[in-house]
Design a protein around this motif. Structure first.
Motif, short mmCIF file in Angstrom:
data_model
loop_
_atom_site.label_atom_id
_atom_site.label_comp_id
_atom_site.label_asym_id
_atom_site.label_seq_id
_atom_site.Cartn_x
_atom_site.Cartn_y
_atom_site.Cartn_z
N GLU A 134 0.98 -1.37 -0.07
CA GLU A 134 0.02 -0.13 -0.07
C GLU A 134 0.92 1.18 -0.16
OE1 GLU A 134 -3.97 1.58 -0.15
OE2 GLU A 134 -3.61 -0.57 0.27
N PRO A 135 0.81 2.04 -0.91
CA PRO A 135 1.38 3.23 -0.97
C PRO A 135 1.18 4.17 0.43
CG PRO A 135 0.30 3.28 -2.83
CD PRO A 135 -0.54 2.05 -1.79
N ILE A 136 2.24 4.77 0.91
CA ILE A 136 2.34 5.38 2.19
C ILE A 136 1.38 6.46 2.17
CG2 ILE A 136 4.26 6.80 1.65
CD1 ILE A 136 3.71 5.03 4.87
N ALA A 137 1.18 7.30 0.91
CA ALA A 137 0.45 8.22 0.91
C ALA A 137 -1.21 7.87 1.36
CB ALA A 137 0.22 8.94 -0.35
N GLU A 138 -1.54 6.86 0.64
CA GLU A 138 -2.87 6.14 0.97
C GLU A 138 -3.01 5.95 2.49
OE1 GLU A 138 -4.35 3.29 -1.91
OE2 GLU A 138 -3.19 4.67 -3.49
N VAL A 139 -1.90 5.48 3.12
CA VAL A 139 -1.99 4.99 4.48
C VAL A 139 -2.15 6.33 5.37
CG1 VAL A 139 -0.74 3.92 6.50
CG2 VAL A 139 -0.68 2.80 4.24
N LEU A 140 -1.48 7.31 5.12
CA LEU A 140 -1.48 8.54 5.87
C LEU A 140 -3.02 9.10 5.65
CD1 LEU A 140 1.83 10.26 4.80
CD2 LEU A 140 1.16 9.36 7.08
N ASP A 141 -3.59 8.97 4.61
CA ASP A 141 -4.98 9.42 4.14
C ASP A 141 -5.85 8.61 5.31
OD1 ASP A 141 -4.45 11.23 2.52
OD2 ASP A 141 -4.90 10.17 0.72
N LEU A 142 -5.72 7.16 5.32
CA LEU A 142 -6.34 6.43 6.24
C LEU A 142 -6.47 6.84 7.66
CD1 LEU A 142 -5.99 2.62 4.97
CD2 LEU A 142 -8.16 4.00 5.39
N LEU A 143 -5.10 7.13 8.24
CA LEU A 143 -4.91 7.52 9.60
C LEU A 143 -5.81 8.77 9.89
CD1 LEU A 143 -1.30 6.95 10.05
CD2 LEU A 143 -3.05 5.49 11.02
N VAL A 144 -5.66 9.87 8.77
CA VAL A 144 -6.24 10.90 9.15
C VAL A 144 -7.83 10.92 8.89
CG1 VAL A 144 -6.57 13.46 8.46
CG2 VAL A 144 -4.14 12.35 8.42
N GLY A 145 -8.20 10.40 7.78
CA GLY A 145 -9.62 10.25 7.45
C GLY A 145 -10.45 9.20 8.48
N GLN A 146 -9.78 8.39 9.26
CA GLN A 146 -10.64 7.75 10.22
C GLN A 146 -10.22 7.91 11.47
OE1 GLN A 146 -10.78 3.42 9.51
NE2 GLN A 146 -10.70 3.71 7.23
N ILE B 199 -7.43 7.58 13.30
CA ILE B 199 -6.99 6.33 14.08
C ILE B 199 -5.41 6.55 14.17
CG2 ILE B 199 -8.82 4.71 13.49
CD1 ILE B 199 -6.90 3.79 11.12
N GLY B 200 -4.69 5.77 15.37
CA GLY B 200 -3.49 6.06 15.58
C GLY B 200 -2.52 5.26 14.85
N CYS B 201 -3.07 4.05 14.21
CA CYS B 201 -2.43 3.13 13.51
C CYS B 201 -3.08 2.14 12.64
CB CYS B 201 -1.52 2.21 14.43
SG CYS B 201 -2.88 0.99 15.21
N VAL B 202 -2.18 1.52 11.65
CA VAL B 202 -3.02 0.60 10.93
C VAL B 202 -2.02 -0.72 10.96
CG1 VAL B 202 -4.00 1.96 9.10
CG2 VAL B 202 -1.68 1.17 8.78
N LEU B 203 -2.34 -1.87 10.71
CA LEU B 203 -1.81 -2.92 10.91
C LEU B 203 -1.36 -3.62 9.39
CD1 LEU B 203 -3.47 -4.86 13.68
CD2 LEU B 203 -1.48 -3.71 13.61
N VAL B 204 -0.31 -4.02 9.10
CA VAL B 204 0.04 -4.40 7.81
C VAL B 204 0.09 -5.97 7.95
CG1 VAL B 204 2.16 -4.28 6.00
CG2 VAL B 204 1.67 -2.33 7.51
#
Length: 178
Positions: free
Chosen positions: A61-73, A75-80
């Motif tokens: 997953e591109p890091i830009a999309e992961v950052l969007d997930l953190l901000v958009g939801q 949340i403090g983390c995602v699990l890979v």
């Protein structure tokens, strides 16, 4: 001093294993709880913290999309999670706000197309839902973690944060005072 039940060797109080025969001594030096809160931390299980459903991403997953997930939801983390691995080995990393600050910092825009696997914390510590809350607190404190994946029988089922534990402690402190 603590005497090893297997060989009789005298060991220092608090030693994890016998210096002579390497037998585990952890059960001998478990402190007894001094308050109702300590009793609850030892009795209550991680599942009582109501672990949240984890947000998962693939290692590519591109890091830009992961950052969007953190901000958009919010949340403090995602699990890979690697879906190519067996069920028990699926969690390959965790990417948190701390990783974003320490590993990306002001370079985040130029790194946006790179995979999250390059910036995640690999092989995160996990905790079973049936473990004591005290054990989760200890692992998080010792490792300096703010988030921890929760598993049930080795399968990812949730995620807890240090805030969940602090909320639990606060609620239990308030009931002790009343």
């Amino acid at each position: 001093m603590v005497k090893c039940p297997a060989c009789g060797e005298e060991n220092i109080e608090g030693a994890d294993q016998c210096s002579q025969c390497q037998t585990s001594l952890e059960f001998l030096s478990a402190p007894s709880p001094r308050s109702r809160l300590e009793q609850k931390l030892l009795r209550d299980r991680v599942s009582m913290l109501a672990p949240r459903q984890p947000v998962v991403v693939s290692p590519q997953e591109p890091i830009a999309e992961v950052l969007d997930l953190l901000v958009g939801q919010s949340i403090g983390c995602v699990l890979v999670v690697d879906s190519q691995r067996s069920q028990a080995d699926r969690i390959v990393g965790i990417f948190s706000e701390r990783d974003a600050l320490l590993r990306l910092n002001t370079e985040w825009q130029s790194l946006g197309d790179r995979p999250v696997a390059e910036f995640m914390t690999p092989r995160p510590e996990t905790i079973e839902a049936t473990a004591q809350i005290a054990q989760a607190l200890s692992k998080m404190d010792t490792g300096g973690y703010r988030h921890m994946p929760v598993t049930t029988g080795g399968v990812l089922t949730g995620v807890i944060s240090i805030r969940d534990i602090l909320d639990y402690i606060t609620a239990n402190l308030l009931t002790e005072v009343d």
